[in-house]
Motif scaffolding. Structure first.
Motif, PDB file in Angstrom:
ATOM      1  N   ALA A  40     -19.494  25.804 -42.287  1.00 48.99           N
ATOM      2  CA  ALA A  40     -20.332  24.787 -41.644  1.00 48.99           C
ATOM      3  C   ALA A  40     -21.495  25.449 -40.916  1.00 48.99           C
ATOM      4  O   ALA A  40     -21.345  26.508 -40.303  1.00 48.99           O
ATOM      5  N   LYS A  41     -22.672  24.807 -40.961  1.00 51.09           N
ATOM      6  CA  LYS A  41     -23.862  25.375 -40.353  1.00 51.09           C
ATOM      7  C   LYS A  41     -24.470  24.495 -39.264  1.00 51.09           C
ATOM      8  O   LYS A  41     -25.290  24.955 -38.476  1.00 51.09           O
ATOM      9  N   GLY A  90     -18.137  13.783 -33.858  1.00 52.61           N
ATOM     10  CA  GLY A  90     -19.218  14.368 -34.635  1.00 52.61           C
ATOM     11  C   GLY A  90     -18.776  14.713 -36.037  1.00 52.61           C
ATOM     12  O   GLY A  90     -17.608  14.535 -36.399  1.00 52.61           O
ATOM     13  N   ARG A  91     -19.719  15.196 -36.814  1.00 56.03           N
ATOM     14  CA  ARG A  91     -19.431  15.578 -38.197  1.00 56.03           C
ATOM     15  C   ARG A  91     -20.283  16.785 -38.555  1.00 56.03           C
ATOM     16  O   ARG A  91     -21.471  16.837 -38.218  1.00 56.03           O
ATOM     17  N   SER A  92     -19.668  17.755 -39.211  1.00 60.40           N
ATOM     18  CA  SER A  92     -20.421  18.930 -39.642  1.00 60.40           C
ATOM     19  C   SER A  92     -21.153  18.627 -40.942  1.00 60.40           C
ATOM     20  O   SER A  92     -20.891  17.617 -41.605  1.00 60.40           O
ATOM     21  N   GLY A  95     -18.942  17.971 -43.853  1.00 58.06           N
ATOM     22  CA  GLY A  95     -18.077  16.804 -43.821  1.00 58.06           C
ATOM     23  C   GLY A  95     -16.884  16.879 -42.903  1.00 58.06           C
ATOM     24  O   GLY A  95     -16.041  15.971 -42.908  1.00 58.06           O
ATOM     25  N   ASP A  96     -16.778  17.928 -42.094  1.00 58.83           N
ATOM     26  CA  ASP A  96     -15.681  18.017 -41.130  1.00 58.83           C
ATOM     27  C   ASP A  96     -15.857  16.954 -40.043  1.00 58.83           C
ATOM     28  O   ASP A  96     -16.943  16.812 -39.471  1.00 58.83           O
ATOM     29  N   ILE A  97     -14.789  16.217 -39.742  1.00 60.97           N
ATOM     30  CA  ILE A  97     -14.793  15.226 -38.672  1.00 60.97           C
ATOM     31  C   ILE A  97     -14.300  15.899 -37.398  1.00 60.97           C
ATOM     32  O   ILE A  97     -13.214  16.481 -37.380  1.00 60.97           O
ATOM     33  N   GLN A 165      -8.333  12.829 -44.550  1.00 62.00           N
ATOM     34  CA  GLN A 165      -9.565  13.046 -43.791  1.00 62.00           C
ATOM     35  C   GLN A 165      -9.671  14.496 -43.318  1.00 62.00           C
ATOM     36  O   GLN A 165      -8.683  15.090 -42.887  1.00 62.00           O
ATOM     37  N   LYS A 166     -10.866  15.064 -43.384  1.00 61.65           N
ATOM     38  CA  LYS A 166     -11.103  16.448 -42.954  1.00 61.65           C
ATOM     39  C   LYS A 166     -11.326  16.482 -41.440  1.00 61.65           C
ATOM     40  O   LYS A 166     -12.412  16.810 -40.944  1.00 61.65           O
TER      41      LYS A 166
END
Length: 224
Positions: A40-41, A90-92, A95-97, A165-166
Motif C-alpha cells: 500500500a502507498k 479509511g481505505r488504502s 483496497g485495505d479497509i 473483506q480486507k
C-alpha cells in the motif's frame, strides 16, 4: 442513526485522532500505518473529516462508509444496533479497509457494554463466543466484562474478515499525552496490551493477529 456528529476535540484521543486524520498530507499517521500494509502507498480517510462535522460511524452507516453495505443484514444478525462507533475509517490504495480505535491513556482499555438490553447482550455474547472460538482463545475473564471496547472491535474484524473483506484493525496508541496522564513510551502501551491479551486468553499469534496494527504516534506529531 449510525452517523454521530462530534465536537472539535479539545483533549484526549478525540483531539488527536481528529488532528491526525485532518492533517494536510503527508500525514504522520499514514507514515506509521503504511509500512504495515504490504504494497500500500496511500490512505484515503473517510472519517472523521472536518467538513463532515468530524462524524463517526457505526452499524449500517459504517458499512456504507467502507463500501460493504451488502453485509448490512448479516451484521444485524451478528451484532445488535448501536455497535462500535469507529474513531476513524479509511481505505488504502490497494483496497485495505482500515478500522481505527484511538486511545490516549490506558484506562480507555477498560470498558463494558453498559446499558445494553438483555436481548442485545445475548447477541453480543453469541458473537463474542464465535470470535473466541475462531481465535482459539482461552479467556480468564468474560469478554464482556473488562476490555469490551477491544473485544467488540475484534469481533467486527472477525466478522468482516470471514465475510471476505480486507479489513484491518488499527490501534492508535498515543504517546505523551500528559493532560490525560497517558503512557510516555510505546513500551508502556505494549506492556498494557500484554496484560489485556493474557486476561482475554489470546495468543500473540492467532488467526487475526496479522490483521491488527499497533502504531504509537507522539502528541508532538499532531501538535500543529
Amino acid at each position: 442513526m449510525g452517523r454521530v456528529k462530534q465536537p472539535v476535540g479539545k483533549r484526549g484521543s478525540l483531539k488527536w485522532i481528529q488532528k491526525a486524520i485532518n492533517q494536510v498530507p503527508p500525514r504522520k499517521l499514514d507514515e506509521l500505518i503504511l509500512p504495515k500494509l504490504t504494497g500500500a502507498k496511500s490512505i484515503a480517510w473517510t472519517s472523521p473529516i472536518s467538513s463532515d462535522d468530524h462524524a463517526e460511524y457505526s452499524d449500517a452507516a459504517f458499512l456504507e462508509k467502507i463500501k460493504a453495505s451488502d453485509l448490512t443484514a448479516k451484521l444485524s444478525k451478528f451484532w445488535p444496533a448501536r455497535g462500535p462507533q469507529w474513531d476513524a475509517l479509511g481505505r488504502s490504495d490497494r483496497g485495505d479497509i482500515l478500522l481505527v480505535e484511538a486511545k490516549a491513556h490506558i484506562d480507555e482499555l477498560c470498558s463494558s457494554p453498559a446499558g445494553a438490553s438483555s436481548d442485545s447482550l445475548r447477541k453480543i455474547r453469541a458473537a463474542l463466543r464465535k470470535t473466541v472460538s475462531y481465535l482459539g482463545a482461552n479467556p480468564r475473564a468474560p469478554w464482556t466484562e473488562i476490555f469490551y471496547q477491544l473485544t467488540n472491535r475484534l469481533a467486527h474484524l472477525y466478522f468482516l474478515r470471514t465475510h471476505g473483506q480486507k479489513a484491518w484493525l488499527v490501534l492508535v496508541n498515543v504517546v505523551g499525552d500528559t493532560d490525560m496522564r497517558g503512557p510516555a513510551s510505546p513500551q508502556e502501551w505494549e506492556a498494557a496490551y500484554q496484560v489485556v491479551r493474557h486476561v482475554l486468553g489470546i495468543k500473540d499469534r492467532n488467526r487475526l493477529s496479522k490483521y491488527i496494527v499497533h502504531v504509537y504516534p507522539s502528541v508532538s506529531d499532531f501538535a500543529a
